[in-house]
Scaffold this active site. Structure first.
Site, PDB file in Angstrom:
ATOM      1  N   ASP A   1       0.495   0.398   9.130  1.00 48.51           N
ATOM      2  CA  ASP A   1      -0.651  -0.006   8.316  1.00 48.51           C
ATOM      3  C   ASP A   1      -0.489   0.314   6.831  1.00 48.51           C
ATOM      4  O   ASP A   1       0.178  -0.412   6.117  1.00 48.51           O
ATOM      5  CB  ASP A   1      -1.920   0.630   8.907  1.00 48.51           C
ATOM      6  CG  ASP A   1      -3.202  -0.027   8.414  1.00 48.51           C
ATOM      7  OD1 ASP A   1      -3.113  -0.957   7.606  1.00 48.51           O
ATOM      8  OD2 ASP A   1      -4.296   0.395   8.827  1.00 48.51           O
TER       9      ASP A   1
ATOM     10  N   TYR B   1      -1.946 -10.164   2.476  1.00 40.89           N
ATOM     11  CA  TYR B   1      -3.154 -10.835   1.943  1.00 40.89           C
ATOM     12  C   TYR B   1      -3.220 -10.978   0.425  1.00 40.89           C
ATOM     13  O   TYR B   1      -4.153 -11.563  -0.105  1.00 40.89           O
ATOM     14  CB  TYR B   1      -4.423 -10.141   2.450  1.00 40.89           C
ATOM     15  CG  TYR B   1      -4.543  -8.663   2.157  1.00 40.89           C
ATOM     16  CD1 TYR B   1      -5.118  -8.210   0.970  1.00 40.89           C
ATOM     17  CD2 TYR B   1      -4.110  -7.722   3.087  1.00 40.89           C
ATOM     18  CE1 TYR B   1      -5.246  -6.855   0.715  1.00 40.89           C
ATOM     19  CE2 TYR B   1      -4.229  -6.366   2.834  1.00 40.89           C
ATOM     20  CZ  TYR B   1      -4.798  -5.927   1.652  1.00 40.89           C
ATOM     21  OH  TYR B   1      -4.922  -4.586   1.404  1.00 40.89           O
TER      22      TYR B   1
ATOM     23  N   HIS C   1      -8.212  -7.813  11.865  1.00 32.72           N
ATOM     24  CA  HIS C   1      -8.789  -6.459  11.846  1.00 32.72           C
ATOM     25  C   HIS C   1     -10.144  -6.488  12.540  1.00 32.72           C
ATOM     26  O   HIS C   1     -10.941  -7.405  12.304  1.00 32.72           O
ATOM     27  CB  HIS C   1      -9.065  -6.009  10.400  1.00 32.72           C
ATOM     28  CG  HIS C   1      -7.852  -5.739   9.551  1.00 32.72           C
ATOM     29  ND1 HIS C   1      -7.633  -6.345   8.348  1.00 32.72           N
ATOM     30  CD2 HIS C   1      -6.817  -4.887   9.725  1.00 32.72           C
ATOM     31  CE1 HIS C   1      -6.511  -5.876   7.797  1.00 32.72           C
ATOM     32  NE2 HIS C   1      -5.988  -5.001   8.625  1.00 32.72           N
TER      33      HIS C   1
ATOM     34  N   HIS D   1      -6.743  -2.159  15.015  1.00 29.54           N
ATOM     35  CA  HIS D   1      -7.560  -0.929  15.030  1.00 29.54           C
ATOM     36  C   HIS D   1      -8.368  -0.799  16.328  1.00 29.54           C
ATOM     37  O   HIS D   1      -8.001  -0.046  17.199  1.00 29.54           O
ATOM     38  CB  HIS D   1      -8.482  -0.782  13.804  1.00 29.54           C
ATOM     39  CG  HIS D   1      -7.747  -0.779  12.519  1.00 29.54           C
ATOM     40  ND1 HIS D   1      -6.783   0.160  12.240  1.00 29.54           N
ATOM     41  CD2 HIS D   1      -7.802  -1.619  11.438  1.00 29.54           C
ATOM     42  CE1 HIS D   1      -6.286  -0.093  11.027  1.00 29.54           C
ATOM     43  NE2 HIS D   1      -6.870  -1.166  10.536  1.00 29.54           N
TER      44      HIS D   1
ATOM     45  N   GLU E   1     -12.784  -1.198  12.750  1.00 29.96           N
ATOM     46  CA  GLU E   1     -12.148  -0.024  12.130  1.00 29.96           C
ATOM     47  C   GLU E   1     -13.199   0.965  11.639  1.00 29.96           C
ATOM     48  O   GLU E   1     -12.992   2.174  11.700  1.00 29.96           O
ATOM     49  CB  GLU E   1     -11.254  -0.463  10.952  1.00 29.96           C
ATOM     50  CG  GLU E   1     -10.534   0.718  10.288  1.00 29.96           C
ATOM     51  CD  GLU E   1      -9.584   0.305   9.172  1.00 29.96           C
ATOM     52  OE1 GLU E   1      -9.586  -0.882   8.796  1.00 29.96           O
ATOM     53  OE2 GLU E   1      -8.834   1.173   8.688  1.00 29.96           O
TER      54      GLU E   1
ATOM     55  N   GLN F   1       0.820  -1.223   0.000  1.00 27.20           N
ATOM     56  CA  GLN F   1       0.000   0.000   0.000  1.00 27.20           C
ATOM     57  C   GLN F   1       0.855   1.275   0.000  1.00 27.20           C
ATOM     58  O   GLN F   1       0.348   2.367  -0.227  1.00 27.20           O
ATOM     59  CB  GLN F   1      -0.957  -0.005   1.193  1.00 27.20           C
ATOM     60  CG  GLN F   1      -2.026  -1.091   1.080  1.00 27.20           C
ATOM     61  CD  GLN F   1      -2.992  -1.111   2.262  1.00 27.20           C
ATOM     62  OE1 GLN F   1      -3.042  -0.177   3.057  1.00 27.20           O
ATOM     63  NE2 GLN F   1      -3.750  -2.189   2.371  1.00 27.20           N
TER      64      GLN F   1
HETATM   65 ZN   LIG Z   1      -4.571  -3.376   8.070  1.00 28.18          ZN
END
Ligand SMILES: [Zn+2]
Length: 431
Positions: free
Chosen positions: A325, A124, A237, A274, A240, A62
């Site tokens: 993250d 993932y 997770h 989170h 969130e 990301q």
């Molecule tokens: Zn995450």
């Protein structure tokens, strides 16, 4: 064997001056008075030596979304987490083993330079875009681990289990490459990953059922059984976004943390990532089960998630670790400081996260960056002490951010006024 000779060391025991630290085979093998150091000791002039920080939650790929997602899409004027997720899925869809290795290397290089010496990679993107396995079903996770090894960063590969788009909802095309057909197939990959990592000093493995949305209670139970058997961390997770809680109540008549608990997957090895919208019932449950929470403040700010209830977590003694993250910002000190900043903004007070006997919040912020992170990832406690891993950072005492600060205020100046600009050197596993 290496001897390090800093001006001072700073760890959970506070500031200590005039010590020499010996490193051998990846661990600290001696801490002695500086006078006893050999003549060829490495002098870290005007430096503080600290244990490296633990980054407990990262999605390395990301990193390449930074900048690109910071503008309004005319087709989606109400930009939020879910429209961001569409852009992230497009990015995930473009990954190949080479591409993910490349972006992970660049991400980990800066991560280590910023003072993080270990990372929990919640990984993932597993299979080909249509969901077909690669010849090596763990090709992408191995490529990410090799990126960490190449940059000299310790990695805990938190291999993600992904089953579905939601309860009775099949995966969307964008989610197919995250998915395994059965929980047995996932556990086979997890087992293969564990065996692959066995002789790699920088790599260990944990399990990560993605979320109660993406994984059924049946999968959760099976994965939790496996991790319990092998003493592995389990990350998931939860809470969130408000929508996830509405769905959880609709599907199970329970909130996400309660769903995870009912599946038998909530214990001291569990880390809720989170927990932004946890209510008091969920927080009580986390405290009772001794589960941890990983808060990712700069990402939660970027995505408009909300403020994690850190004060209520603190009051319950829940172990709170930190993650970068989305890796939009890579600065473990800034990340830690946000815990106290959130607590101050929501309480309208100063010096909120202060442990008994501490003068201020610095001790708690360091505990989140060290012990809670290590606990979350199943790593040894970060210390400047014999037997501790030689995962270390040097900070520049001449940097204007902390220049001239008295020893008794040094930890507070670093954590409340400093940044990763202080970091001049890092060692991981003694290298
Ligand atoms: Zn995450």
């Amino acid at each position: 064997m290496t001897w390090l000779l800093p001006d001072l060391v700073l760890d959970a025991d506070g500031v200590r001056r005039d010590l020499a630290v010996q490193v051998e085979d990846g661990v600290i093998s001696a801490v002695v008075p500086a006078l006893e150091a050999p003549a060829d000791a490495l002098r870290l002039t005007r430096s503080a030596l600290l244990p490296g920080f633990v980054n407990a939650h990262s999605h390395a790929f990301q990193r390449d979304l930074r900048g690109a997602v910071e503008r309004i899409d005319p087709a989606n004027p109400d930009d939020d987490f879910w429209t961001w997720r569409d852009e992230m899925y497009a990015q995930a869809g473009s990954m190949t083993p080479e591409k993910i290795h490349d972006v992970a290397r660049r991400c980990y290089r800066q991560m280590r330079a910023s003072g993080a010496t270990s990372v929990g990679e919640f990984h993932y993107v597993h299979h080909q875009p249509d969901g077909t396995y690669y010849d090596n079903p763990n090709a992408l996770s191995e490529a990410v681990c090799e990126a960490a090894e190449a940059e000299g960063l310790r990695i805990v590969m938190l291999l993600v289990a992904y089953e579905r788009g939601g309860k009775d909802i099949p995966p969307t095309p964008g989610q197919r490459r995250f998915c395994d057909p059965t929980v047995e197939a996932y556990l086979e990959r997890l087992e293969a990953m564990r065996v692959w990592a066995d002789d790699r000093p920088l790599v260990t493995v944990g399990a990560a059922p993605h979320s109660m949305r993406a994984v059924s209670p049946e999968w959760l139970a099976a994965i939790s059984d496996y991790t319990r058997q092998h003493g592995m961390p389990l990350h998931i997770h939860a809470d969130e976004q408000p929508r996830e809680i509405r769905e959880s109540l609709e599907w199970y008549d329970l909130r996400p943390v309660q769903v995870i608990d009912k599946a038998g997957a909530l214990d001291h090895r569990t880390v809720i990532v989170h927990g932004t919208h946890c209510d008091d019932v969920e927080l009580d449950l986390l405290a009772e089960r001794k589960a941890g929470v990983c808060v990712c403040p700069t990402t939660e700010a970027n995505l408009g998630d909300g403020y994690a209830p850190v004060r209520r977590m603190f009051e319950r003694g829940i172990s709170v670790s930190l993650g970068s993250d989305s890796n939009t910002i890579l600065d473990p000190i800034v990340e830690a400081r946000e815990l106290e900043a959130m607590a101050r903004r929501t309480a309208g007070q100063r010096n909120v996260l202060v442990r008994q006997g501490d003068p201020g919040p610095a001790g708690y912020l360091l505990e989140a960056s060290w012990d809670a992170g290590a606990r979350a990832l199943g790593l040894p406690m970060p210390r400047i002490a014999v037997g501790a891993p030689a995962d270390l950072i040097a900070l520049d005492l001449d940097n204007d951010e902390i220049l001239g600060v008295a020893d008794e205020h040094l930890a507070a100046a670093i954590m409340l006024a400093g940044s990763c600009r202080l970091v001049t050197r890092t060692w991981v596993n003694g290298v």
